[in-house]
Design a protein around this motif. Sequence first.
Motif, PDB file in Angstrom:
ATOM      1  N   ASP A  63       0.832  -1.205   0.000  1.00 34.72           N
ATOM      2  CA  ASP A  63       0.000   0.000   0.000  1.00 34.72           C
ATOM      3  C   ASP A  63       0.863   1.251   0.000  1.00 34.72           C
ATOM      4  O   ASP A  63       0.527   2.253  -0.650  1.00 34.72           O
ATOM      5  N   PHE A  64       1.976   1.201   0.715  1.00 32.99           N
ATOM      6  CA  PHE A  64       2.866   2.361   0.778  1.00 32.99           C
ATOM      7  C   PHE A  64       3.658   2.509  -0.519  1.00 32.99           C
ATOM      8  O   PHE A  64       3.925   3.632  -0.960  1.00 32.99           O
ATOM      9  N   PHE A  65       4.032   1.403  -1.128  1.00 30.77           N
ATOM     10  CA  PHE A  65       4.649   1.470  -2.457  1.00 30.77           C
ATOM     11  C   PHE A  65       3.704   2.169  -3.432  1.00 30.77           C
ATOM     12  O   PHE A  65       4.106   3.053  -4.194  1.00 30.77           O
ATOM     13  N   LEU A  66       2.434   1.770  -3.405  1.00 29.50           N
ATOM     14  CA  LEU A  66       1.451   2.343  -4.324  1.00 29.50           C
ATOM     15  C   LEU A  66       1.202   3.816  -4.016  1.00 29.50           C
ATOM     16  O   LEU A  66       1.124   4.647  -4.944  1.00 29.50           O
ATOM     17  N   MET A  67       1.087   4.151  -2.745  1.00 35.98           N
ATOM     18  CA  MET A  67       0.876   5.547  -2.360  1.00 35.98           C
ATOM     19  C   MET A  67       2.039   6.422  -2.819  1.00 35.98           C
ATOM     20  O   MET A  67       1.834   7.497  -3.390  1.00 35.98           O
ATOM     21  N   ASP A  68       3.256   5.958  -2.588  1.00 36.17           N
ATOM     22  CA  ASP A  68       4.433   6.713  -3.017  1.00 36.17           C
ATOM     23  C   ASP A  68       4.498   6.835  -4.532  1.00 36.17           C
ATOM     24  O   ASP A  68       4.899   7.870  -5.065  1.00 36.17           O
ATOM     25  N   TYR A  69       4.092   5.777  -5.219  1.00 43.92           N
ATOM     26  CA  TYR A  69       4.062   5.811  -6.687  1.00 43.92           C
ATOM     27  C   TYR A  69       3.078   6.865  -7.175  1.00 43.92           C
ATOM     28  O   TYR A  69       3.385   7.644  -8.088  1.00 43.92           O
ATOM     29  N   ASN A  70       1.919   6.925  -6.571  1.00 40.93           N
ATOM     30  CA  ASN A  70       0.876   7.848  -7.015  1.00 40.93           C
ATOM     31  C   ASN A  70       1.240   9.305  -6.791  1.00 40.93           C
ATOM     32  O   ASN A  70       0.795  10.179  -7.545  1.00 40.93           O
ATOM     33  N   ILE A  71       2.040   9.596  -5.769  1.00 35.34           N
ATOM     34  CA  ILE A  71       2.456  10.985  -5.530  1.00 35.34           C
ATOM     35  C   ILE A  71       3.863  11.246  -6.059  1.00 35.34           C
ATOM     36  O   ILE A  71       4.397  12.344  -5.887  1.00 35.34           O
ATOM     37  N   ALA A  72       4.455  10.252  -6.707  1.00 31.62           N
ATOM     38  CA  ALA A  72       5.779  10.372  -7.356  1.00 31.62           C
ATOM     39  C   ALA A  72       6.899  10.669  -6.366  1.00 31.62           C
ATOM     40  O   ALA A  72       7.908  11.272  -6.728  1.00 31.62           O
ATOM     41  N   LYS A  73       6.736  10.212  -5.119  1.00 36.84           N
ATOM     42  CA  LYS A  73       7.766  10.412  -4.098  1.00 36.84           C
ATOM     43  C   LYS A  73       8.101   9.055  -3.478  1.00 36.84           C
ATOM     44  O   LYS A  73       7.519   8.664  -2.464  1.00 36.84           O
ATOM     45  N   PRO A  74       9.036   8.319  -4.072  1.00 36.37           N
ATOM     46  CA  PRO A  74       9.247   6.915  -3.697  1.00 36.37           C
ATOM     47  C   PRO A  74      10.134   6.712  -2.473  1.00 36.37           C
ATOM     48  O   PRO A  74      11.133   5.999  -2.524  1.00 36.37           O
ATOM     49  N   SER A  75       9.769   7.301  -1.359  1.00 35.95           N
ATOM     50  CA  SER A  75      10.616   7.201  -0.172  1.00 35.95           C
ATOM     51  C   SER A  75      10.724   5.768   0.335  1.00 35.95           C
ATOM     52  O   SER A  75      11.815   5.309   0.711  1.00 35.95           O
ATOM     53  N   MET A  76       9.615   5.042   0.352  1.00 35.86           N
ATOM     54  CA  MET A  76       9.634   3.671   0.832  1.00 35.86           C
ATOM     55  C   MET A  76      10.465   2.786  -0.090  1.00 35.86           C
ATOM     56  O   MET A  76      11.281   1.970   0.362  1.00 35.86           O
ATOM     57  N   GLN A  77      10.281   2.957  -1.386  1.00 30.61           N
ATOM     58  CA  GLN A  77      11.044   2.155  -2.345  1.00 30.61           C
ATOM     59  C   GLN A  77      12.547   2.407  -2.203  1.00 30.61           C
ATOM     60  O   GLN A  77      13.358   1.479  -2.246  1.00 30.61           O
ATOM     61  N   ARG A  78      12.916   3.661  -2.031  1.00 27.24           N
ATOM     62  CA  ARG A  78      14.345   3.982  -1.892  1.00 27.24           C
ATOM     63  C   ARG A  78      14.933   3.379  -0.631  1.00 27.24           C
ATOM     64  O   ARG A  78      16.058   2.875  -0.644  1.00 27.24           O
ATOM     65  N   MET A  79      14.189   3.439   0.462  1.00 24.22           N
ATOM     66  CA  MET A  79      14.703   2.859   1.699  1.00 24.22           C
ATOM     67  C   MET A  79      14.957   1.364   1.537  1.00 24.22           C
ATOM     68  O   MET A  79      15.983   0.844   1.991  1.00 24.22           O
ATOM     69  N   VAL A  80      14.021   0.687   0.887  1.00 22.60           N
ATOM     70  CA  VAL A  80      14.154  -0.761   0.709  1.00 22.60           C
ATOM     71  C   VAL A  80      15.328  -1.109  -0.194  1.00 22.60           C
ATOM     72  O   VAL A  80      16.090  -2.044   0.077  1.00 22.60           O
ATOM     73  N   VAL A  81      15.510  -0.345  -1.258  1.00 22.60           N
ATOM     74  CA  VAL A  81      16.561  -0.656  -2.239  1.00 22.60           C
ATOM     75  C   VAL A  81      17.936  -0.230  -1.751  1.00 22.60           C
ATOM     76  O   VAL A  81      18.917  -0.963  -1.903  1.00 22.60           O
ATOM     77  N   GLU A  82      18.038   0.955  -1.152  1.00 18.25           N
ATOM     78  CA  GLU A  82      19.345   1.504  -0.783  1.00 18.25           C
ATOM     79  C   GLU A  82      19.836   1.026   0.577  1.00 18.25           C
ATOM     80  O   GLU A  82      21.024   1.146   0.882  1.00 18.25           O
ATOM     81  N   GLY A  83      18.941   0.502   1.394  1.00 17.20           N
ATOM     82  CA  GLY A  83      19.276   0.217   2.781  1.00 17.20           C
ATOM     83  C   GLY A  83      20.239  -0.944   2.986  1.00 17.20           C
ATOM     84  O   GLY A  83      20.451  -1.791   2.108  1.00 17.20           O
ATOM     85  N   ILE A  84      20.814  -0.960   4.178  1.00 18.92           N
ATOM     86  CA  ILE A  84      21.694  -2.047   4.609  1.00 18.92           C
ATOM     87  C   ILE A  84      20.844  -3.090   5.334  1.00 18.92           C
ATOM     88  O   ILE A  84      20.080  -2.762   6.254  1.00 18.92           O
TER      89      ILE A  84
END
Length: 240
Positions: free
Chosen positions: A77-98
Amino acid sequence: MERLEPIKAAHRFIDTYFTNCNAAILAGSVVRGQATATSDLDIVIFDEKIEASYRESVLEFGWPIELFVHNLSSYKDFFLMDYNIAKPSMQRMVVEGIVLRDNGILQDIRQEAEKMLEEGPKEWTEDTIRTKRYFISDVLDDFIGSDSEQEVIFIASTLSFLLYEFVLRVNKQWIGTSKWMVRSLQQYDTKFADEFIAAFDTFYRNREKVKIILLADKVLQPYGGKLFAGFSIGKDIIQK
């Protein structure tokens, strides 16, 4: 309490408070090498036993910690919400994180996030572009015409975000707020980012408007320039 090293503090936190979670990721500025004296630890936690996602701020092991806690479906749901507002904070945390912990679930979640980041946000329609042109034009006219030292500061602030958003979205780029405005512009085009920042820096230092006006004209010109006459919202609906 003595401040531990960030990764050590994050591991200690997970081992203490989320012993049985499925996975945990340390993300944010400390991971990107952009930490400041006021930075916190962003920790994303996946736990199948959590009924609903939540966010929480705590102070532990010498650090302010921002928790983003999800079960194995709520993150979507948060991936979709971030996608809809074009601000992918959750996606970036998941991809860039340790990765702090993983019982095997992270690979699929990370692939999901990577795919969304690579594809970029939803493309703006012609109607959306036209509407955004109109509102930029309206604020630009206010900026040009204002002779109030106080008001023009806030008009410029509004105009900066509208122009920033327009440039990135018409080029199918992700956007952000605050510090992510600069980072997103630089990721898109470093030369344009320098031009953008210089225009507003000149205004805020010297109250010189010319560079911002020229920048706005440059941004709008490929899409038809400023827009006023002929613009309407809702007229067709009313007539029907």
